[in-house]
Design a protein around this motif. Sequence first.
Motif, PDB file in Angstrom:
ATOM      1  N   ILE A 146       0.846  -1.196   0.000  1.00 25.28           N
ATOM      2  CA  ILE A 146       0.000   0.000   0.000  1.00 25.28           C
ATOM      3  C   ILE A 146       0.880   1.245   0.000  1.00 25.28           C
ATOM      4  O   ILE A 146       1.696   1.443   0.908  1.00 25.28           O
ATOM      5  CB  ILE A 146      -0.921   0.002   1.231  1.00 25.28           C
ATOM      6  N   PRO A 147       0.747   2.104  -1.022  1.00 22.86           N
ATOM      7  CA  PRO A 147       1.545   3.342  -1.049  1.00 22.86           C
ATOM      8  C   PRO A 147       1.240   4.213   0.162  1.00 22.86           C
ATOM      9  O   PRO A 147       0.110   4.255   0.654  1.00 22.86           O
ATOM     10  CB  PRO A 147       1.078   4.024  -2.340  1.00 22.86           C
ATOM     11  N   ARG A 148       2.249   4.914   0.637  1.00 22.53           N
ATOM     12  CA  ARG A 148       2.093   5.766   1.817  1.00 22.53           C
ATOM     13  C   ARG A 148       2.042   7.233   1.362  1.00 22.53           C
ATOM     14  O   ARG A 148       2.815   8.067   1.828  1.00 22.53           O
ATOM     15  CB  ARG A 148       3.239   5.534   2.802  1.00 22.53           C
ATOM     16  N   ARG A 149       1.129   7.563   0.477  1.00 22.58           N
ATOM     17  CA  ARG A 149       1.131   8.900  -0.105  1.00 22.58           C
ATOM     18  C   ARG A 149       0.018   9.813   0.406  1.00 22.58           C
ATOM     19  O   ARG A 149       0.008  11.009   0.126  1.00 22.58           O
ATOM     20  CB  ARG A 149       1.072   8.819  -1.631  1.00 22.58           C
ATOM     21  N   TRP A 150      -0.944   9.275   1.156  1.00 25.41           N
ATOM     22  CA  TRP A 150      -2.068  10.081   1.616  1.00 25.41           C
ATOM     23  C   TRP A 150      -1.990  10.433   3.094  1.00 25.41           C
ATOM     24  O   TRP A 150      -2.745  11.282   3.566  1.00 25.41           O
ATOM     25  CB  TRP A 150      -3.386   9.357   1.337  1.00 25.41           C
ATOM     26  N   GLY A 151      -1.122   9.769   3.824  1.00 27.16           N
ATOM     27  CA  GLY A 151      -1.020  10.011   5.255  1.00 27.16           C
ATOM     28  C   GLY A 151       0.149   9.258   5.847  1.00 27.16           C
ATOM     29  O   GLY A 151       0.840   8.508   5.151  1.00 27.16           O
ATOM     30  N   PRO A 152       0.392   9.396   7.158  1.00 26.95           N
ATOM     31  CA  PRO A 152       1.532   8.742   7.799  1.00 26.95           C
ATOM     32  C   PRO A 152       1.317   7.250   8.013  1.00 26.95           C
ATOM     33  O   PRO A 152       0.186   6.768   8.073  1.00 26.95           O
ATOM     34  CB  PRO A 152       1.641   9.462   9.138  1.00 26.95           C
ATOM     35  N   SER A 153       2.423   6.514   8.123  1.00 29.11           N
ATOM     36  CA  SER A 153       2.382   5.104   8.494  1.00 29.11           C
ATOM     37  C   SER A 153       2.156   4.978   9.996  1.00 29.11           C
ATOM     38  O   SER A 153       2.405   5.915  10.762  1.00 29.11           O
ATOM     39  CB  SER A 153       3.699   4.424   8.127  1.00 29.11           C
ATOM     40  N   HIS A 154       1.678   3.796  10.410  1.00 30.62           N
ATOM     41  CA  HIS A 154       1.521   3.492  11.834  1.00 30.62           C
ATOM     42  C   HIS A 154       2.386   2.269  12.140  1.00 30.62           C
ATOM     43  O   HIS A 154       1.921   1.142  12.090  1.00 30.62           O
ATOM     44  CB  HIS A 154       0.056   3.191  12.161  1.00 30.62           C
TER      45      HIS A 154
END
Length: 267
Positions: A146-154
Amino acid sequence: MRVTILVDNYLTDVKSIRHRLRGEWGFAAYLHDLKILYDTGLSGDVLLHNMRELGIDPDEPDVLVLSHRHSDHTGGVLAFLKARRRPITVYAHRLIFERAAVRDSKGEVDISAPFDLPFLQRHGARLVAVEEPREILPGVYVSGEIPRRWGPSHVGGVSDLVRDDMALYISSGGLVALTGCGHSGVENIVEYGLQVTGAKRLRGVVGGLHFMGLQGDRVAEAARYLASKGPELVVGTHCTGVMGVAKLAEALGPAARVGGVGVEIDI
């Protein structure tokens, strides 16, 4: 579509008394109509016990999808496959066998998947390693990375960015997303799911969102984002945490529902 939570950190339903259900740190859910088992929990003992008590035969699932390699989601694979009499297709990220670790107050803990490819092959599992989105049934997709382009990773205290974190997307009058730990970040999971499926709206999210260990403002931000999508249902389980579930309820009102072992969700 009916989903039953088979493994979760919590017991929240009185049916757990009737059926003597058990909880443990981890997650697993069964999609009855699709015959898909999503994750297997930590030990396998809890998964099989709860399946038996809820009348789900280990041979019933046709497909096993592993959200990521961490042992609280893959630890039950050994016992589950040993309990079966027929083959099964397993979808997992190509990094499923990479080492993984988490750090607690006493140091590093290995949380790698406790099996290898020869074990899967010996026990009738056909591994399909994915990296890109893949439609596994009509309208049902494994997300791939899943690309991390819309928000931060958890990612919390784990040792890497968990690029192997995968959601299960179902297109049914909108997007329904199942997530194991949500390491990719909820905005990324949902927005990518809308892109992959072509769905025009978010209907529901079920699974771990890894709000544990996050700052309160980040949890509130993620909850507001979900509320802005107008879902019918959000069920935060496992690593969403008690405070995270409370934030979801605050932001989403009746659309937020408590998870827990044995909870059935119709969506």
